[in-house]
Design a protein around this motif. Sequence first.
Motif, mmCIF file in Angstrom:
data_model
loop_
_atom_site.group_PDB
_atom_site.id
_atom_site.type_symbol
_atom_site.label_atom_id
_atom_site.label_comp_id
_atom_site.label_asym_id
_atom_site.label_seq_id
_atom_site.Cartn_x
_atom_site.Cartn_y
_atom_site.Cartn_z
ATOM 1 N N UNK A 208 1.161 -1.317 0.223
ATOM 2 C CA UNK A 208 -0.139 -0.287 0.069
ATOM 3 C C UNK A 208 0.951 1.588 0.400
ATOM 4 N N UNK A 209 1.882 0.890 0.834
ATOM 5 C CA UNK A 209 3.092 2.457 0.497
ATOM 6 C C UNK A 209 3.333 3.191 -1.543
ATOM 7 N N UNK A 210 2.949 4.164 -1.187
ATOM 8 C CA UNK A 210 3.140 4.858 -2.986
ATOM 9 C C UNK A 210 5.107 5.343 -2.512
ATOM 10 N N UNK A 211 4.793 6.570 -2.622
ATOM 11 C CA UNK A 211 5.721 7.502 -3.065
ATOM 12 C C UNK A 211 6.433 7.546 -1.972
ATOM 13 N N UNK A 212 8.135 7.106 -1.718
ATOM 14 C CA UNK A 212 9.339 6.848 -1.197
ATOM 15 C C UNK A 212 11.100 7.868 -1.526
ATOM 16 N N UNK A 213 11.013 8.587 -0.767
ATOM 17 C CA UNK A 213 11.724 9.521 -1.043
ATOM 18 C C UNK A 213 13.142 9.738 -0.025
ATOM 19 N N UNK A 214 14.042 10.300 -0.752
ATOM 20 C CA UNK A 214 15.260 10.483 -0.074
ATOM 21 C C UNK A 214 15.636 12.068 -0.538
ATOM 22 N N UNK A 215 15.738 13.755 0.433
ATOM 23 C CA UNK A 215 15.977 14.592 0.379
ATOM 24 C C UNK A 215 17.180 15.166 0.622
ATOM 25 N N UNK A 216 18.416 14.782 -0.076
ATOM 26 C CA UNK A 216 20.178 15.350 0.401
ATOM 27 C C UNK A 216 20.122 16.923 0.858
ATOM 28 N N UNK A 217 20.406 17.834 1.823
ATOM 29 C CA UNK A 217 20.929 18.250 2.280
ATOM 30 C C UNK A 217 21.614 19.177 1.689
ATOM 31 N N UNK A 218 21.749 18.563 0.237
ATOM 32 C CA UNK A 218 23.162 18.875 -0.613
ATOM 33 C C UNK A 218 21.922 19.415 -1.745
ATOM 34 N N UNK A 219 20.367 19.044 -1.278
ATOM 35 C CA UNK A 219 19.750 19.363 -2.805
ATOM 36 C C UNK A 219 19.341 19.088 -4.095
ATOM 37 N N UNK A 220 19.854 17.510 -4.200
ATOM 38 C CA UNK A 220 19.197 16.385 -5.020
ATOM 39 C C UNK A 220 18.230 15.720 -3.682
ATOM 40 N N UNK A 221 16.901 14.981 -4.984
ATOM 41 C CA UNK A 221 16.105 14.089 -4.706
ATOM 42 C C UNK A 221 15.908 13.381 -5.055
ATOM 43 N N UNK A 222 15.362 11.760 -4.118
ATOM 44 C CA UNK A 222 15.738 10.240 -5.081
ATOM 45 C C UNK A 222 14.888 10.807 -4.744
ATOM 46 N N UNK A 223 13.915 9.531 -5.742
ATOM 47 C CA UNK A 223 12.484 9.536 -5.385
ATOM 48 C C UNK A 223 11.451 8.253 -6.781
ATOM 49 N N UNK A 224 11.449 7.051 -5.471
ATOM 50 C CA UNK A 224 10.730 5.870 -6.113
ATOM 51 C C UNK A 224 9.038 5.601 -5.440
ATOM 52 N N UNK A 225 9.037 5.578 -7.267
ATOM 53 C CA UNK A 225 9.004 4.596 -8.055
ATOM 54 C C UNK A 225 9.862 5.632 -8.756
#
Length: 1076
Positions: A208-225
């Motif tokens: 049931x999970x939807x979007x997961x992500x990591x927001x970096x202190x350096x500014x980039x944003x990693x998003x799954x899926x």
Amino acid sequence: MAGPGSQRRASRGASALLTAALLYAALGDVVRSEQQIPLSVVKLWASAFGGEIKSIAAKYSGSQLLQKKYKEYEKDVAIEEIDGLQLVKKLAKNMEEMFHKKSEAVRRLVEAAEEAHLKHEFDADLQYEYFNAVLINERDKDGNFLELGKEFILAPNDHFNNLPVNISLSDVQVPTNMYNKDPAIVNGVYWSESLNKVFVDNFDRDPSLIWQYFGSAKGFFRQYPGIKWEPDENGVIAFDCRNRKWYIQAATSPKDVVILVDVSGSMKGLRLTIAKQTVSSILDTLGDDDFFNIIAYNEELHYVEPCLNGTLVQADRTNKEHFREHLDKLFAKGIGMLDIALNEAFNILSDFNHTGQGSICSQAIMLITDGAVDTYDTIFAKYNWPDRKVRIFTYLIGREAAFADNLKWMACANKGFFTQISTLADVQENVMEYLHVLSRPKVIDQEHDVVWTEAYIDSTLPQAQKLANDQGPVLMTTVAMPVFSKQNETRSKGILLGVVGTDVPVKELLKTIPKYKLGIHGYAFAITNNGYILTHPELRPLYEEGKKRRKPNYSSVDLSEVEWEDRDDVLRNAMVNRKTGKFSMEVKKTVDKGKRVLVMTNDYYYTDIKGTPFSLGVALSRGHGKYFFRGNVTIEEGLHDLEHPDVSLADEWSYCNTDLHPEHRHLSQLEAIKLYLKGKEPLLQCDKELIQEVLFDAVVSAPIEAYWTSLALNKSENSDKGVEVAFLGTRTGLSRINLFVGAEQLTNQDFLKAGDKENIFNADHFPLWYRRAAEQIPGSFVYSIPFSTGTVNKSNVVTASTSIQLLDERKSPVVAAVGIQMKLEFFQRKFWTASRQTVNCYLIDNNGFILVSEDYTQTGDFFGEVEGAVMNKLLTMGSFKRITLYDYQAMCRANKESSNGAHGLLDPYNAFLAAIKWIMTELVLFLVEFNLCSWWHSDMTAKAQKLKQTLEPCDTEYPAFVSERTIKETSGNIACEDCSKSFVIQQIPSSNLFMVVVDSSCLCESVAPITMAPIEIRYNESLKCERLKAQKIRRRPESCHGFHPEENARECGGAPNLQAKMVLILLPLLLMLFSR
């Protein structure tokens, strides 16, 4: 050939019509002789019409048959009173478990990220080809993939609203103003690749999970899926994860902030523009748990909002926008006296802290200036040393570095940070530095606090943009946790690596709520620790239906603004304080687009949701809303009747959880139930109790299908096709629909379709026709004309519905409702039987809306707008009563002075694009800075002021009207200026309708019409000030990390290397400029 029954019904109908015609002829004779309108004549006519229209409604709806079928099962059912307290506790437990699963997924991401970073060694020369979310699948003119734009497989996925995604990999978004190959970003992207495995594993554990992500202190944003990101028309990606609320809340603790802005003469032109943008960017970083004020200074102090002299206010959306509007009024002149401003700021923070109203955690002073002639150590010694509980953050505006040492000393001596801002493009990146400083104590403590945001819509994300065009904006909450560096050599520096999170759509919360147990008018709702609504059926985050625009303050609607009858905030404050209990009050609930009102008594039950900042409430209406019954039939019987083609179930109710396994996601709820009952899908998790009641309702209501079919097949019945649709709904969300005409012949093509939210079962409420019927006297029908959403409020159909009760008493649950929809012309033809000359005849409903009038254009209008004198008299006599309602989420039209210049710069992306123009000019004319600033200021801000009409949040008061049930008939005379106006009102039996006969020879124009138009509640300056100062009870977050003795305060900033930074800024900007 018609049978004897049909002949008898035809004979009775003809007799009724003949009687009505004779009565009307008599009525005309009486009125022409200038006598008072005879009540007896109107009563007989109303009785004739009432009998005929009820006969039609009962016949085609099958109400008597359905009532009889439920009665047959009366001895086999068990009626239970709902225990509201137990119910709310059980729901809270269900939500707690769901929230816990989400937070555990986030915790696994934190552990994986910190472990990956611990093993990574920074490499300034690292070359790494990652999947850039903007560049993926992009090719150059030769057909080759762009650098960082390799092939990235995307496929539509139904769990992600059929958006094209990659469920095996994440991808990375980098803000437009940052360099894709900056070593810090490349290294961060490299070590965070290890999160891909955890993203996939989390999704496997909890589908049931939807979007997961990591927001970096350096500014980039990693998003799954992984998903493709598209720049806007200016080539800009507006999203920066570091200024999202979930990032800021997870990274820092609550704070009290005083912002000091230098408005001395030296700040004229571009510097003041940059200063205003800096203030605006700081406001973006403040959330609902923070408090602030803004003071401008020269030789005097100027509170940006004079009303808030000497105090702080909560940093909610409304307050921040209020201050932003006032920023436009700042202008530079005089001499800057910083010592006065610092003294004031320290005194405010000290006094406010002692009131116990603020964050009671971190405190800071933000100083925005183009220079300081002193270090003001005597002031700091007086107020802040040796504890240094108030951090000082200094922002040097402009290119000069003459005063940099003083400002840096002030920041370093007070555990703050110094930075220099030379251009508008510098603002956002430099403002973010203070968040990393405030995060240090939390990092050193290694406290991974779980944070939950208020309900919000993030329209900058690509998935939100695509869904907004299709389904409309999605309201969600986010669970987030900070990620820390665990390397020993950086421990005292308290380095924040970023924040991980996952979104939880509010509609997912509603799936945990068994609507069938809340009754027809019951509902569940949840609020935050600040009293703001997380979910509530009365929350209206959008306006301008069709355009689906967000209201500016949609995320900070307080519970007291929708449950406004609770004037003392008893319910709200108990829930904010996480108590468990019960509260009761009379409420006025509006339905049918706010035009009708239901007055009832609600019992509220509430408790906290452990592990979150939320509290849950359940509202149950007194009477039938407090009772539930259980029927019992065999699975074989129920399955047989579920197979009928006219059966459907509420799509938004959760009978079976189809989200847990991918192979179930394509199933409708009805399909899932059938598979579950047949034992073909053992992995399906279903609500056994609800399904048992669905089977019972299917069996009991099944005979009505054959009944409707026989009516449709009998050609002599409904020969003029006046009745078009018959329908029923049961307390379990089961519906049956029968068309008496072809689908293409329906007058109202939208009725009972998915888009007709008011008239179908959904997650928030029962259908409108069901709710209104439940409040009518059993056995009677409620008739209404649907209100259109367009500019012309007319409808060509009439809906009639009645409730089906199990027992003949108030404690009986309403088990179902049935009804019909007929053509308005057919309905009106049944009403008109003879001509009239000197009377106006109306048919109105119990809320005063006209269903029939000689003037067809008045259909659907409020009676008081047409016959103001008569409606006023009915109110005086008590036949109708006025109910005053309030709307604290309204939008009102306002004329505002607007400038296309200065205020536009407070939008970070208008400012960003404007910065391109400024930098390009600076490259050519950087030696003549004064002239350049003058050009900038005149070009960008000296625009002619003009009036612009806008929609703005406001409070409104408006009336609704309800008939008095005990008054069945009345007559009266109204003394007008030069005549007397007589009228008669008579209730139509077994309905919610009234016949009103009015003498048309007396116009009585001196009496003004009565309207339902909302009136804006205008607050004078004193009341506005009191409202700004008023602070409702709120509960602070449980954790606070304001300071740590091991914190390395020497990491306090410095003058940036302007030349090096200019290269990084210019490269993407120039590329973007020339690409346009």
